[in-house]
Scaffold this motif. Structure first.
Motif, PDB file in Angstrom:
ATOM      1  N   MET A   1       0.848  -1.193   0.000  1.00 13.49           N
ATOM      2  CA  MET A   1       0.000   0.000   0.000  1.00 13.49           C
ATOM      3  C   MET A   1       0.881   1.239   0.000  1.00 13.49           C
ATOM      4  SD  MET A   1      -3.235   0.611   0.102  1.00 13.49           S
ATOM      5  CE  MET A   1      -4.202   2.052   0.188  1.00 13.49           C
ATOM      6  N   LEU A   2       0.431   2.226  -0.679  1.00 10.14           N
ATOM      7  CA  LEU A   2       1.165   3.480  -0.801  1.00 10.14           C
ATOM      8  C   LEU A   2       0.992   4.287   0.477  1.00 10.14           C
ATOM      9  CD1 LEU A   2       2.790   5.244  -2.720  1.00 10.14           C
ATOM     10  CD2 LEU A   2       0.651   6.143  -3.563  1.00 10.14           C
ATOM     11  N   SER A   3       2.098   4.641   1.062  1.00 11.54           N
ATOM     12  CA  SER A   3       2.002   5.370   2.321  1.00 11.54           C
ATOM     13  C   SER A   3       1.765   6.853   2.083  1.00 11.54           C
ATOM     14  CB  SER A   3       3.277   5.180   3.138  1.00 11.54           C
ATOM     15  OG  SER A   3       4.331   5.932   2.585  1.00 11.54           O
ATOM     16  N   LEU A   4       1.155   7.473   3.044  1.00 10.00           N
ATOM     17  CA  LEU A   4       0.904   8.906   2.991  1.00 10.00           C
ATOM     18  C   LEU A   4       2.229   9.668   2.963  1.00 10.00           C
ATOM     19  CD1 LEU A   4      -1.173  11.154   3.021  1.00 10.00           C
ATOM     20  CD2 LEU A   4      -1.167  11.039   5.517  1.00 10.00           C
ATOM     21  N   ALA A   5       3.228   9.151   3.653  1.00  9.58           N
ATOM     22  CA  ALA A   5       4.537   9.812   3.678  1.00  9.58           C
ATOM     23  C   ALA A   5       5.160   9.857   2.286  1.00  9.58           C
ATOM     24  CB  ALA A   5       5.470   9.099   4.657  1.00  9.58           C
ATOM     25  N   THR A   6       5.028   8.788   1.515  1.00  7.50           N
ATOM     26  CA  THR A   6       5.592   8.753   0.170  1.00  7.50           C
ATOM     27  C   THR A   6       4.885   9.767  -0.731  1.00  7.50           C
ATOM     28  OG1 THR A   6       6.010   6.401   0.501  1.00  7.50           O
ATOM     29  CG2 THR A   6       6.211   7.228  -1.730  1.00  7.50           C
ATOM     30  N   GLN A   7       3.578   9.865  -0.599  1.00  6.56           N
ATOM     31  CA  GLN A   7       2.831  10.851  -1.370  1.00  6.56           C
ATOM     32  C   GLN A   7       3.249  12.269  -0.968  1.00  6.56           C
ATOM     33  OE1 GLN A   7      -1.205   9.737  -0.474  1.00  6.56           O
ATOM     34  NE2 GLN A   7      -1.384   8.544  -2.346  1.00  6.56           N
ATOM     35  N   ARG A   8       3.496  12.477   0.308  1.00  7.68           N
ATOM     36  CA  ARG A   8       3.924  13.802   0.770  1.00  7.68           C
ATOM     37  C   ARG A   8       5.317  14.137   0.256  1.00  7.68           C
ATOM     38  NH1 ARG A   8       1.577  14.367   6.912  1.00  7.68           N
ATOM     39  NH2 ARG A   8      -0.582  14.629   6.258  1.00  7.68           N
ATOM     40  N   LEU A  64      10.528  12.207 -10.221  1.00 12.91           N
ATOM     41  CA  LEU A  64       9.085  12.253  -9.952  1.00 12.91           C
ATOM     42  C   LEU A  64       8.307  11.319 -10.875  1.00 12.91           C
ATOM     43  CD1 LEU A  64       8.493  16.038  -9.216  1.00 12.91           C
ATOM     44  CD2 LEU A  64       8.552  14.141  -7.590  1.00 12.91           C
ATOM     45  N   MET A  65       8.778  11.176 -12.107  1.00  6.49           N
ATOM     46  CA  MET A  65       8.103  10.257 -13.021  1.00  6.49           C
ATOM     47  C   MET A  65       8.260   8.812 -12.535  1.00  6.49           C
ATOM     48  SD  MET A  65       8.179  10.011 -17.143  1.00  6.49           S
ATOM     49  CE  MET A  65       7.879  11.740 -17.272  1.00  6.49           C
ATOM     50  N   LEU A  66       9.441   8.473 -12.048  1.00  9.66           N
ATOM     51  CA  LEU A  66       9.642   7.127 -11.489  1.00  9.66           C
ATOM     52  C   LEU A  66       8.730   6.903 -10.285  1.00  9.66           C
ATOM     53  CD1 LEU A  66      13.542   6.838 -11.747  1.00  9.66           C
ATOM     54  CD2 LEU A  66      11.835   5.567 -13.088  1.00  9.66           C
ATOM     55  N   MET A  67       8.600   7.913  -9.446  1.00  2.00           N
ATOM     56  CA  MET A  67       7.699   7.790  -8.294  1.00  2.00           C
ATOM     57  C   MET A  67       6.252   7.632  -8.759  1.00  2.00           C
ATOM     58  SD  MET A  67       9.263  10.578  -5.603  1.00  2.00           S
ATOM     59  CE  MET A  67       8.216  10.089  -4.218  1.00  2.00           C
ATOM     60  N   ALA A  68       5.835   8.440  -9.733  1.00  2.54           N
ATOM     61  CA  ALA A  68       4.460   8.352 -10.237  1.00  2.54           C
ATOM     62  C   ALA A  68       4.202   6.988 -10.870  1.00  2.54           C
ATOM     63  CB  ALA A  68       4.185   9.479 -11.232  1.00  2.54           C
ATOM     64  N   GLY A  75      -1.584   0.705  -8.010  1.00  5.67           N
ATOM     65  CA  GLY A  75      -3.030   0.847  -8.137  1.00  5.67           C
ATOM     66  C   GLY A  75      -3.551   2.256  -7.949  1.00  5.67           C
ATOM     67  N   ARG A  76      -2.684   3.238  -7.829  1.00  6.08           N
ATOM     68  CA  ARG A  76      -3.114   4.624  -7.654  1.00  6.08           C
ATOM     69  C   ARG A  76      -3.203   5.302  -9.022  1.00  6.08           C
ATOM     70  NH1 ARG A  76      -3.221   6.074  -2.152  1.00  6.08           N
ATOM     71  NH2 ARG A  76      -4.335   7.854  -2.989  1.00  6.08           N
ATOM     72  N   SER A  77      -4.306   5.044  -9.715  1.00  3.62           N
ATOM     73  CA  SER A  77      -4.467   5.562 -11.075  1.00  3.62           C
ATOM     74  C   SER A  77      -4.525   7.085 -11.114  1.00  3.62           C
ATOM     75  CB  SER A  77      -5.704   4.961 -11.726  1.00  3.62           C
ATOM     76  OG  SER A  77      -6.854   5.289 -10.976  1.00  3.62           O
ATOM     77  N   LYS A 154      -3.640  17.826  -3.995  1.00  2.00           N
ATOM     78  CA  LYS A 154      -5.058  17.462  -3.869  1.00  2.00           C
ATOM     79  C   LYS A 154      -5.145  16.080  -3.223  1.00  2.00           C
ATOM     80  CE  LYS A 154      -9.215  16.948  -6.608  1.00  2.00           C
ATOM     81  NZ  LYS A 154      -9.562  15.687  -7.213  1.00  2.00           N
ATOM     82  N   ASN A 155      -6.151  15.884  -2.448  1.00  2.00           N
ATOM     83  CA  ASN A 155      -6.365  14.572  -1.832  1.00  2.00           C
ATOM     84  C   ASN A 155      -6.696  13.554  -2.917  1.00  2.00           C
ATOM     85  OD1 ASN A 155      -6.898  12.430  -0.217  1.00  2.00           O
ATOM     86  ND2 ASN A 155      -8.546  13.388   0.949  1.00  2.00           N
ATOM     87  N   ALA A 156      -5.826  12.560  -3.092  1.00  4.15           N
ATOM     88  CA  ALA A 156      -5.988  11.601  -4.178  1.00  4.15           C
ATOM     89  C   ALA A 156      -6.956  10.475  -3.829  1.00  4.15           C
ATOM     90  CB  ALA A 156      -4.610  11.025  -4.536  1.00  4.15           C
ATOM     91  N   ASP A 157      -7.497  10.467  -2.678  1.00  7.25           N
ATOM     92  CA  ASP A 157      -8.402   9.375  -2.298  1.00  7.25           C
ATOM     93  C   ASP A 157      -9.769   9.517  -2.877  1.00  7.25           C
ATOM     94  OD1 ASP A 157      -6.489   8.077  -0.787  1.00  7.25           O
ATOM     95  OD2 ASP A 157      -6.869   9.388   0.935  1.00  7.25           O
TER      96      ASP A 157
END
Length: 157
Positions: A1-8, A64-68, A75-77, A154-157
């Motif tokens: 699962m993608l952590s909130l910290a990684t998104q931040r 950033l592209m590698l992270m995306a 699964g985070r489309s 933006k909140n991606a959820d």
């Protein structure tokens, strides 16, 4: 699962990068030209700033592209659009770093070799056109960057 910290971290890197682009292009360089009496010196300093910014942009957009890509594989489309934005920003950075800026620097160096500023040389028209193209590319990259940061915060959820 993608952590909130990684998104931040993604959002933080994007924000710092785009903030730097906006600061250099729309604050620092205009102040250089308005503060320095010699436009040729201001142009040479600005060229170095834009060259460094372009190289940093190539590296940052790849990271950033590698992270995306990683986020999409998890699964985070939501990050699919961010990848397209980053691809556009990468194209802008590559064209600036490896085509436009070296070409402009070459024209400036050739004029200096002749003892002239580029504005006084026979290269003035071409340099002016390249400057316009370079400015348009930078503006496009800034707009894409703002869109990237807007999406990243933006909140991606």
């Amino acid at each position: 699962m993608l952590s909130l910290a990684t998104q931040r971290i993604f959002s933080l890197i994007a924000g710092l990068w785009v903030g730097g682009l906006l600061t250099i292009g729309f604050l620092v360089v205009p102040i250089l030209f308005s503060s320095l009496g010699d436009r040729q010196v201001a142009g040479m300093v600005a060229a170095n700033l834009f060259k460094s910014t372009a190289y940093i942009s190539v590296l940052t957009s790849i990271i950033l592209m590698l992270m995306a890509n990683h986020f999409v594989r998890l699964g985070r489309s939501y990050y699919r659009v961010s990848r397209w934005i980053l691809l556009g920003m990468l194209a802008c950075a590559i064209s600036a770093a490896f085509i436009i800026i070296p070409w402009m620097n070459s024209l400036r160096d050739q004029a200096l070799y002749l003892g002239l500023s580029v504005r006084e040389s026979t290269y003035a028209v071409l340099f002016s056109r390249l400057h316009g193209v370079s400015s348009a590319i930078y503006m496009l990259q800034a707009i894409l960057g703002i869109a990237l940061v807007w999406r990243a915060t933006k909140n991606a959820d």
